[in-house]
Design an enzyme around this catalytic site. Sequence first.
Site, PDB file in Angstrom:
ATOM      1  N   CYS A 151       0.430 -45.969  36.203  1.00 31.18           N
ATOM      2  CA  CYS A 151       0.605 -45.050  37.128  1.00 31.18           C
ATOM      3  C   CYS A 151       0.227 -43.763  36.690  1.00 31.18           C
ATOM      4  CB  CYS A 151       2.108 -45.139  38.005  1.00 31.18           C
ATOM      5  SG  CYS A 151       2.727 -46.521  38.719  1.00 31.18           S
TER       6      CYS A 151
ATOM      7  N   ARG B 277      -6.429 -45.048  34.225  1.00 30.10           N
ATOM      8  CA  ARG B 277      -4.997 -45.666  34.195  1.00 30.10           C
ATOM      9  C   ARG B 277      -4.854 -47.037  35.032  1.00 30.10           C
ATOM     10  NH1 ARG B 277      -1.500 -41.898  31.575  1.00 30.10           N
ATOM     11  NH2 ARG B 277       0.520 -42.816  32.325  1.00 30.10           N
TER      12      ARG B 277
ATOM     13  N   TRP C  45       0.423 -48.380  40.564  1.00 28.69           N
ATOM     14  CA  TRP C  45       0.356 -49.785  40.450  1.00 28.69           C
ATOM     15  C   TRP C  45       1.530 -50.392  41.195  1.00 28.69           C
ATOM     16  CZ3 TRP C  45      -3.576 -52.687  39.800  1.00 28.69           C
ATOM     17  CH2 TRP C  45      -4.534 -52.609  39.025  1.00 28.69           C
TER      18      TRP C  45
ATOM     19  N   ASN D 108       7.116 -43.312  37.770  1.00 31.59           N
ATOM     20  CA  ASN D 108       6.362 -44.388  37.071  1.00 31.59           C
ATOM     21  C   ASN D 108       7.333 -45.135  36.524  1.00 31.59           C
ATOM     22  OD1 ASN D 108       4.121 -43.250  37.634  1.00 31.59           O
ATOM     23  ND2 ASN D 108       3.757 -42.370  35.471  1.00 31.59           N
ATOM     24  N   GLY D 109       7.302 -46.586  36.441  1.00 35.11           N
ATOM     25  CA  GLY D 109       8.224 -47.397  35.504  1.00 35.11           C
ATOM     26  C   GLY D 109       8.876 -48.299  36.280  1.00 35.11           C
TER      27      GLY D 109
ATOM     28  N   GLU E 124       1.539 -62.515  13.790  1.00 43.36           N
ATOM     29  CA  GLU E 124       0.970 -61.198  14.227  1.00 43.36           C
ATOM     30  C   GLU E 124       1.551 -60.249  13.240  1.00 43.36           C
ATOM     31  OE1 GLU E 124      -0.492 -58.113  16.658  1.00 43.36           O
ATOM     32  OE2 GLU E 124      -1.035 -60.167  16.068  1.00 43.36           O
TER      33      GLU E 124
ATOM     34  N   LYS F 205      -0.914 -57.401  11.609  1.00 46.05           N
ATOM     35  CA  LYS F 205      -0.927 -55.957  11.487  1.00 46.05           C
ATOM     36  C   LYS F 205      -0.760 -55.422  10.189  1.00 46.05           C
ATOM     37  CE  LYS F 205      -1.712 -55.385  15.744  1.00 46.05           C
ATOM     38  NZ  LYS F 205      -2.404 -56.660  15.657  1.00 46.05           N
TER      39      LYS F 205
ATOM     40  N   GLU G 102      -4.298 -55.581   8.568  1.00 50.05           N
ATOM     41  CA  GLU G 102      -5.349 -55.019   9.134  1.00 50.05           C
ATOM     42  C   GLU G 102      -5.576 -53.522   8.709  1.00 50.05           C
ATOM     43  OE1 GLU G 102      -6.749 -56.783  13.328  1.00 50.05           O
ATOM     44  OE2 GLU G 102      -4.342 -56.099  13.309  1.00 50.05           O
TER      45      GLU G 102
ATOM     46  N   HIS H 165       7.621 -75.660   1.638  1.00 45.50           N
ATOM     47  CA  HIS H 165       6.488 -76.442   1.165  1.00 45.50           C
ATOM     48  C   HIS H 165       5.451 -75.659   0.639  1.00 45.50           C
ATOM     49  CE1 HIS H 165       7.965 -80.085   3.590  1.00 45.50           C
ATOM     50  NE2 HIS H 165       8.784 -78.952   4.456  1.00 45.50           N
TER      51      HIS H 165
ATOM     52  N   LYS I  20     -13.305 -53.284  17.236  1.00 43.21           N
ATOM     53  CA  LYS I  20     -12.349 -53.541  18.251  1.00 43.21           C
ATOM     54  C   LYS I  20     -12.757 -54.793  19.016  1.00 43.21           C
ATOM     55  CE  LYS I  20      -8.853 -52.469  21.073  1.00 43.21           C
ATOM     56  NZ  LYS I  20      -7.561 -52.740  20.228  1.00 43.21           N
TER      57      LYS I  20
END
Length: 608
Positions: A2, A27, A74, A98-99, A480, A484, A487, A503, A603
Site C-alpha cells: 500500500c 507498489r 492492497w 498500511n499493514g 538458504e 545468502k 552469495e 554422516h 537477478k
Amino acid sequence: MCGIIGIVGTNPVAHRLVEALKRLEYRGYDSAGIATLGPDGLDRRRAEGKLVNLERFVGENPLPGTIGIGHTRWATHGVPTVRNAHPHATQRLAVVHNGIIENFRELRAELERDGYRFESDTDSEVVAVHATRAMDRGAAPREAVHTTLRRLEGAFSLAFIFAGEENLLIGARRGSPLAVGEGRGEMFLGSDAIALSPFTDAIRYLEDGDWVVLDRDGATILDAEGRAVERVLTRSVGKPFYVDKGNYRHFMQKEIYEQPEVVGHTLGAYVDMTSGRSRLPGEVALDFGAVRRMALSACGTGYYAALTGRYFFERYARIACDLDVASEFRYRESPLDGVDLALFVSQSGETADTLASLRYAKAAGLKTAAIVNVPESTIAREADAALPTLAGPEIGVASTKAFTCQLTALAALSVRAGVERGRISGAEEAELTRALSEAPRMIAEAFKLESQIEAIAREMTTHRHALFLGRGSSFPLALEGALKLKEISYIHAEGYAAGELKHGPIALIDETMPVIVIAPYDGVFEKTVSNMQEVAARGGRIILVTDEKGAKAAPVAAAATLVLPDMPEILTPIVYAVPLQMLAYHTAVHMGTDVDQPRNLAKSVTVE
C-alpha cells in the site's frame, strides 16, 4: 505494498495527492482514495481499480482543502470495494493505514459495545473509530492518536487528519515505512521518498515506533513513549520511476526492512483476515480436493522456498510432494504418473530452467501453478494458475523479501489445501490464519536483533567457512542461510539437515568453524540440540538461533544466541529467515563486497 501520502499545504492539495499516488503505483494496489479538509469539513473520494478511476471521480467531484491524505490499497481485510477503500472516516477524523492490525476483532467488539458502528470490513476502520472514541471522551487529536497507538497490535503505518484542524497531520509507523518531507510553508508524509520527490528532497525517515505531528511550520517526531526525538535529515534523489534506497545503505537492507509490509500484503491475497478463512487469490481456480500428489520445482532461493512448501503441504494438507531443482526436473525425465498438480516457484517468472520445467509438465498433461512476483512474466502467463507474491520490485540480487513472501504464500496455500481436503477443521483454519496474521509483527520484532547480529557478523569476517544446521522446516532455512552468506560475502558455507552431521560434516568441526544452528523450540528441538552438543564437544563456535524457551533449554553454552519471540510453528520458517538474511548482509558489508550486485550473479537467470 500500500501507499500513503499526506500534505499540509497552502494551496489545494487534491490534485497533488493523486499525482503522488501515481508515483506509488509500482507498489501495487486494487483501490485508491483521498480525503481533504475543506470549508465544509472532511470529505473524501474513493474508487475501485486503477488510479485513473479515482482521478476521473475527483475531476467530476472536486475536493477543496489545503490539507489531505491519500492511499493506494492492497486488500487484506475485506474485498476491494469502495466501502473498504481508504481513507476511512468518522465525523471527527480520516485515516489511511498500511499493514495489519492483529487485534482488530477485539477492538471492534469493544467499540461496538460502546455503541460505535462500522461501515467497512477492514481492520483499518478500528483505528479511526478508536481515535474518535478517545476524542468523544475529551482527548485532543494528539492525545487520541497516542492512546490509540498504545492499543494496536501488529505492523503498520498510519496518517490522520482531523475535522476543524486545518494545520494538523499526524503519522505513525510500527513495522511499515514512513517518511516526513519538509517544504517551504508546507509539510509532507509518505510511504517513501518517491512519493515525496515532486514536493521536496528534504526527507526524515521515521524509525520503528515513531509517530509525528506535522503543521505547516515543521514536524515534531516522538518515540513510542511520546518523548520528542530527532531524526537525521537526508537529501533524496527522487527521479520519476527511480526506486530509491531511502536512508538505507543498500537495496538489500531496504528490502529486508520492507518484509513486514510485503508479507502482510501477500497474506491479504491468501487469507480473509475478517473471517479468518483461507482463500485463493483473485480469479485463480485450483481444486486441492482432487490433489493427492504434487510435484514442486524451482531454482536457487525459490527451490528452498519450495522445499519449505513441501513441509507445509505434507503436514497441513497431507499431500505427498515430489521436489526437484528445476535444472534437473526435465532432464531426468521423471515419470509424472500419479502427479495431480505441478507447482513452480520463481521471483522473476523468467528463470529459464523453471520455465522449461513448467513446459515439460504441461506437455505431460499436468495441471500447473506458479508462485511468481511478476504477474506479467512468462511463467505467470503460461501456468494454468498464477499465484502472486506481492513483494514489489526486488533490486538486490540476493533475494530477501521475495523469499519470505514465497514462504507466506506456500503456508497459506497449504492451509487452503488442508481445508479443501478435509484435513483441517474450521477451528483449526481460524487458528492457523490468525497465526499467519502475526508474521509482520514477528518480523518487525526480529529487526531488534540487528545490533547483536552485526557484532556476530564482524567476527564472521575472520572465518572462511561456515556451517548451517536445522531440522524439519528449519533445514531449508539452513540451506538458504548458507546460500545468502556465500552469495554476498563470498565466505564458503554449507547447509545441512542437523541429523546428517555425523554422516560427514562433523569432520569439519574445530575451533575455527562457526556453526549456525536454527532451532526453534518445536517437536525436533531436543534432536537438534543433541547435534549442538556434538559440535560443542569438538570446539565448534555455535551461533544459536532460537526462541526464549529454546534459549533456556539449550544444554550447552553458545558463543552467541539470537532469541526470537515464541511463535506458532507455521511462522518459524518465515520469521527465522530474517536474522539469517541480516547476518549475511552485515558480514558482506564488513567484508566490503558489492552487496546488491555480487560478482558473477544476476537477478534473473534466463539462460541454462
